[in-house]
Design an enzyme around this catalytic site. Structure first.
Site, PDB file in Angstrom:
ATOM      1  N   HIS A  79       5.809 -12.625   7.556  1.00  0.00           N
ATOM      2  CA  HIS A  79       6.046 -11.247   7.108  1.00  0.00           C
ATOM      3  C   HIS A  79       7.254 -11.209   6.189  1.00  0.00           C
ATOM      4  CE1 HIS A  79       6.564  -6.879   7.225  1.00  0.00           C
ATOM      5  NE2 HIS A  79       5.278  -6.865   7.535  1.00  0.00           N
ATOM      6  N   SER A 114       0.835  -1.220   0.000  1.00  0.00           N
ATOM      7  CA  SER A 114       0.000   0.000   0.000  1.00  0.00           C
ATOM      8  C   SER A 114       0.865   1.264   0.000  1.00  0.00           C
ATOM      9  CB  SER A 114      -0.978   0.017   1.181  1.00  0.00           C
ATOM     10  OG  SER A 114      -0.308  -0.201   2.398  1.00  0.00           O
ATOM     11  N   ARG A 147       3.069  -4.593  16.723  1.00  0.00           N
ATOM     12  CA  ARG A 147       1.670  -4.161  16.571  1.00  0.00           C
ATOM     13  C   ARG A 147       0.733  -5.249  17.107  1.00  0.00           C
ATOM     14  NH1 ARG A 147       1.693  -2.966  10.269  1.00  0.00           N
ATOM     15  NH2 ARG A 147       2.603  -5.054  10.372  1.00  0.00           N
ATOM     16  N   ASP A 152      -2.269  -8.344  11.683  1.00  0.00           N
ATOM     17  CA  ASP A 152      -3.618  -8.795  11.340  1.00  0.00           C
ATOM     18  C   ASP A 152      -4.082  -9.988  12.166  1.00  0.00           C
ATOM     19  OD1 ASP A 152      -3.821  -6.874   9.225  1.00  0.00           O
ATOM     20  OD2 ASP A 152      -2.447  -8.122   8.073  1.00  0.00           O
ATOM     21  N   HIS A 165      -1.908  -8.896   1.998  1.00  0.00           N
ATOM     22  CA  HIS A 165      -1.584  -7.619   2.671  1.00  0.00           C
ATOM     23  C   HIS A 165      -2.734  -7.290   3.639  1.00  0.00           C
ATOM     24  CE1 HIS A 165       0.199  -3.800   3.390  1.00  0.00           C
ATOM     25  NE2 HIS A 165      -0.207  -3.131   2.330  1.00  0.00           N
TER      26      HIS A 165
HETATM   27  N1  CMX Z   1       1.142 -19.797   6.064  1.00  0.00           N
HETATM   28  C1  CMX Z   1       1.554 -20.727   5.149  1.00  0.00           C
HETATM   29  N2  CMX Z   1       2.616 -20.557   4.348  1.00  0.00           N
HETATM   30  C2  CMX Z   1       3.307 -19.407   4.468  1.00  0.00           C
HETATM   31  C3  CMX Z   1       2.976 -18.433   5.417  1.00  0.00           C
HETATM   32  C4  CMX Z   1       1.835 -18.651   6.208  1.00  0.00           C
HETATM   33  N3  CMX Z   1       1.405 -17.747   7.091  1.00  0.00           N
HETATM   34  N4  CMX Z   1       3.857 -17.409   5.320  1.00  0.00           N
HETATM   35  C5  CMX Z   1       4.734 -17.747   4.331  1.00  0.00           C
HETATM   36  N5  CMX Z   1       4.395 -18.955   3.815  1.00  0.00           N
HETATM   37  C6  CMX Z   1       5.030 -19.664   2.713  1.00  0.00           C
HETATM   38  C7  CMX Z   1       4.989 -18.807   1.457  1.00  0.00           C
HETATM   39  O1  CMX Z   1       3.723 -18.896   0.834  1.00  0.00           O
HETATM   40  C8  CMX Z   1       6.133 -19.397   0.656  1.00  0.00           C
HETATM   41  O2  CMX Z   1       5.692 -20.621   0.140  1.00  0.00           O
HETATM   42  P1  CMX Z   1       6.215 -21.153  -1.309  1.00  0.00           P
HETATM   43  O3  CMX Z   1       7.721 -21.162  -1.225  1.00  0.00           O
HETATM   44  O4  CMX Z   1       5.590 -22.475  -1.431  1.00  0.00           O
HETATM   45  O5  CMX Z   1       5.720 -20.153  -2.316  1.00  0.00           O
HETATM   46  C9  CMX Z   1       7.163 -19.707   1.756  1.00  0.00           C
HETATM   47  O6  CMX Z   1       6.410 -19.853   2.967  1.00  0.00           O
HETATM   48  C10 CMX Z   1       8.217 -18.645   1.939  1.00  0.00           C
HETATM   49  O7  CMX Z   1       7.572 -17.408   2.187  1.00  0.00           O
HETATM   50  P2  CMX Z   1       8.285 -16.263   3.045  1.00  0.00           P
HETATM   51  O8  CMX Z   1       9.529 -15.862   2.331  1.00  0.00           O
HETATM   52  O9  CMX Z   1       8.410 -16.682   4.461  1.00  0.00           O
HETATM   53  O10 CMX Z   1       7.187 -15.096   3.024  1.00  0.00           O
HETATM   54  P3  CMX Z   1       7.005 -13.942   1.948  1.00  0.00           P
HETATM   55  O11 CMX Z   1       7.926 -12.832   2.282  1.00  0.00           O
HETATM   56  O12 CMX Z   1       7.049 -14.474   0.564  1.00  0.00           O
HETATM   57  O13 CMX Z   1       5.476 -13.517   2.228  1.00  0.00           O
HETATM   58  C11 CMX Z   1       3.610 -12.938   3.549  1.00  0.00           C
HETATM   59  C12 CMX Z   1       5.116 -12.756   3.356  1.00  0.00           C
HETATM   60  C13 CMX Z   1       3.142 -11.998   4.656  1.00  0.00           C
HETATM   61  C14 CMX Z   1       2.874 -12.586   2.270  1.00  0.00           C
HETATM   62  C15 CMX Z   1       3.356 -14.415   3.957  1.00  0.00           C
HETATM   63  O14 CMX Z   1       3.985 -14.682   5.184  1.00  0.00           O
HETATM   64  C16 CMX Z   1       1.875 -14.761   4.056  1.00  0.00           C
HETATM   65  O15 CMX Z   1       1.267 -15.114   3.040  1.00  0.00           O
HETATM   66  N6  CMX Z   1       1.256 -14.660   5.286  1.00  0.00           N
HETATM   67  C17 CMX Z   1      -0.172 -14.881   5.434  1.00  0.00           C
HETATM   68  C18 CMX Z   1      -0.959 -13.666   4.960  1.00  0.00           C
HETATM   69  C19 CMX Z   1      -0.802 -12.502   5.913  1.00  0.00           C
HETATM   70  O16 CMX Z   1      -0.941 -12.628   7.121  1.00  0.00           O
HETATM   71  N7  CMX Z   1      -0.546 -11.323   5.365  1.00  0.00           N
HETATM   72  C20 CMX Z   1      -0.493 -10.058   6.138  1.00  0.00           C
HETATM   73  C21 CMX Z   1       0.897  -9.461   6.226  1.00  0.00           C
HETATM   74  C22 CMX Z   1       0.864  -8.156   7.004  1.00  0.00           C
HETATM   75  C23 CMX Z   1       0.144  -7.078   6.241  1.00  0.00           C
HETATM   76  O17 CMX Z   1       0.625  -6.692   5.153  1.00  0.00           O
HETATM   77  O18 CMX Z   1      -0.915  -6.620   6.674  1.00  0.00           O
END
Ligand code: CMX
Length: 441
Positions: free
Chosen positions: A318, A241, A327, A373, A271
């Site tokens: 994250h 964002s 937070r 979140d 996000h």
């Molecule tokens: N549950 C399951 N799998 C997850 C995970 C979770 N909470 N967090 C990361 N992973 C997975 C990724 O999907 C990725 O899988 P693949 O290699 O199979 O594609 C792997 O673990 C590595 O990911 P990462 O490097 O640890 O995380 P990223 O930096 O790529 O992504 C984020 C970060 C937040 C998008 C991810 O942790 C996620 O999807 N979390 C759940 C959604 C969420 O809570 N988002 C809110 C974030 C805060 C905000 O912006 O408000």
């Protein structure tokens, strides 16, 4: 007293001069290296944006102009008899770079009050959407409808000196921030409360008024809104964002266009939409298990089921943080103080005990800890705000404070249009074979 705009002018002119000198003396210093993996994998770890309002540390979490969340809770002015910071104070801090006095915050509150009028065509535009539309769709549509009011767009069409851009960006940003609570509350009451609207209360602060217009008069809910609007406001410049608002603003799109673009990014489930996904996920788990308070084993089994289905566990992980999000902790403290016996809040705490070791055991997730979140929805449900599809709108109202303060800085510092270089895999393969350079203009 000097106006906020005059104080911003003094601060930003001094910063601009300082940055010019800094670049003259150090402009050729190398700040990092970029690997092939980084450009294929979401640009993680590449430093490429200047965002003055806050800075994120992987271990420690967010600092706003150098202040952590507990420090903000201690140092920022509060509402009368309140103990949570007023988000107007954080906005002042992000914009001016100094802690505000109580008088400064009262000035911001009254400026926002004076500018809060929303023209009728914005409500008509929201009304033109079906009530089944997602609240974030209504929110972004309303912001776009409000773009008719842009001082920057009008002035640019007439012709303005680039030195003066920031003045119009500042005016638009203040207007937009002032109007967002009314728009958010209108969407909430239209979609969930029979279209019965509540007029603003001219005596309330920005977040307190939002709570009031939504129909929540409990003083501790107002306190929650003040905390919520403070902690969601900014998370340095690289998140979707903030980065989108900054990027679109760099094309000299006005603050309404830029912020609406940022909000489209916030509406993504990885996000900001994760806040609704968390509560939806917990509600579905409770329904499937048939218990209001699932046991740690039941939670662990449900997490496993979620992962097996190829889904993410919402609220965990994250891109930058590597520890529990402060937070999350701030909201947990609020829960302990105001609603320690709430079964949903206790479930959030049980999930916090259960999920990290499971995610860690997978070996691929870089951060198994909760983000902002994971906690926010449970607090809202406690006060009766159960309509989880609305949660990201609240996040969006708060996020305006950070990304619009940043936008003022972007234009005051004269940042150019943003345009990184991209490559194709074909060009990468040729380069790997030594058949030519892929970088360059
Ligand atoms: N549950 C399951 N799998 C997850 C995970 C979770 N909470 N967090 C990361 N992973 C997975 C990724 O999907 C990725 O899988 P693949 O290699 O199979 O594609 C792997 O673990 C590595 O990911 P990462 O490097 O640890 O995380 P990223 O930096 O790529 O992504 C984020 C970060 C937040 C998008 C991810 O942790 C996620 O999807 N979390 C759940 C959604 C969420 O809570 N988002 C809110 C974030 C805060 C905000 O912006 O408000």
């Amino acid at each position: 007293m000097e106006s906020l705009k005059e104080r911003f002018k003094v601060k930003s002119e001094a910063a601009s001069t300082e940055i010019k000198t800094l670049l003259k003396e150090n402009g050729n210093k190398i700040i990092g290296e970029v690997t092939l993996s980084q450009i294929y994998q979401g640009m993680r770890g590449i430093t490429g944006i200047v965002s003055e309002t806050s800075l994120l540390d992987a271990q420690e979490g967010i600092r706003f102009r150098g202040y952590s969340i507990p420090e903000l809770q201690e140092k920022l002015p509060k509402a009368q008899n309140g103990s949570e910071p007023l988000p107007e104070g954080l906005f002042f801090l992000m914009l001016i770079g100094e802690l505000p006095t109580q008088e400064d915050v009262e000035m911001v509150t009254s400026v926002l009050q004076r500018r809060s009028h929303v023209p009728n065509h914005v409500f008509d535009t929201i009304d033109a959407l079906p009530t089944t539309a997602h609240p974030m769709t209504m929110f972004v549509t309303a912001i776009m409808a409000l773009q008719t009011e842009s001082n920057f767009a009008r002035a640019y069409a007439k012709g303005i000196n680039k030195k003066d851009y920031w003045e119009y960006i500042f005016e638009d940003s203040m207007d937009l921030i002032a109007r967002l609570p009314r728009i958010a509350a209108y969407i909430y009451r239209r979609k969930y409360k029979n279209n019965e609207h509540i007029q603003p209360n001219g005596l309330l602060d920005w977040a307190g008024n939002l709570a009031h217009m939504m129909g929540y008069e409990d003083e501790s809910f107002r306190e929650l809104m003040r905390l919520y609007m403070t902690i969601h406001a900014d998370h340095e410049g690289g998140n979707v964002s903030a980065h989108t608002t900054h990027l679109v603003g760099s094309a000299l799109s006005d603050p309404y266009l830029s912020f609406a673009a940022g909000m489209n990014g916030l509406a993504g489930p990885l996000h900001g939409l994760a806040n609704q996904e968390v509560i939806k996920w917990i509600f579905e788990m409770r329904e499937e298990i048939g218990s209001e308070k699932p046991t740690p084993q039941q939670i662990a089994d449900y997490v496993q089921k979620t992962l097996t289905a190829g889904k993410v566990v919402p609220g965990y992980g994250h891109a930058v943080l590597r520890k529990t999000d402060p937070r999350f902790t701030a909201q947990m403290e609020f829960g302990k103080k105001h609603l320690p016996d709430d079964p949903l809040v206790q479930t959030v705490w049980n999930i916090y005990e259960t999920v990290p070791p499971i995610l860690q055991s997978l070996g691929k997730i870089k951060n198994p800890w909760p983000n902002v979140d994971a906690h926010s929805g449970a607090l809202l449900v406690h006060y009766g705000l159960v309509e989880y599809e609305f949660y990201t709108v609240l996040f969006g109202v708060s996020r305006a404070l950070g990304v619009l303060a940043s936008l003022c800085w972007d234009r005051a510092l004269g940042f150019p249009i943003e345009r990184p270089k991209s490559v194709t895999t074909e060009s990468v393969k040729s380069w790997l074979k030594g058949e030519g350079e892929i970088w360059g203009d």
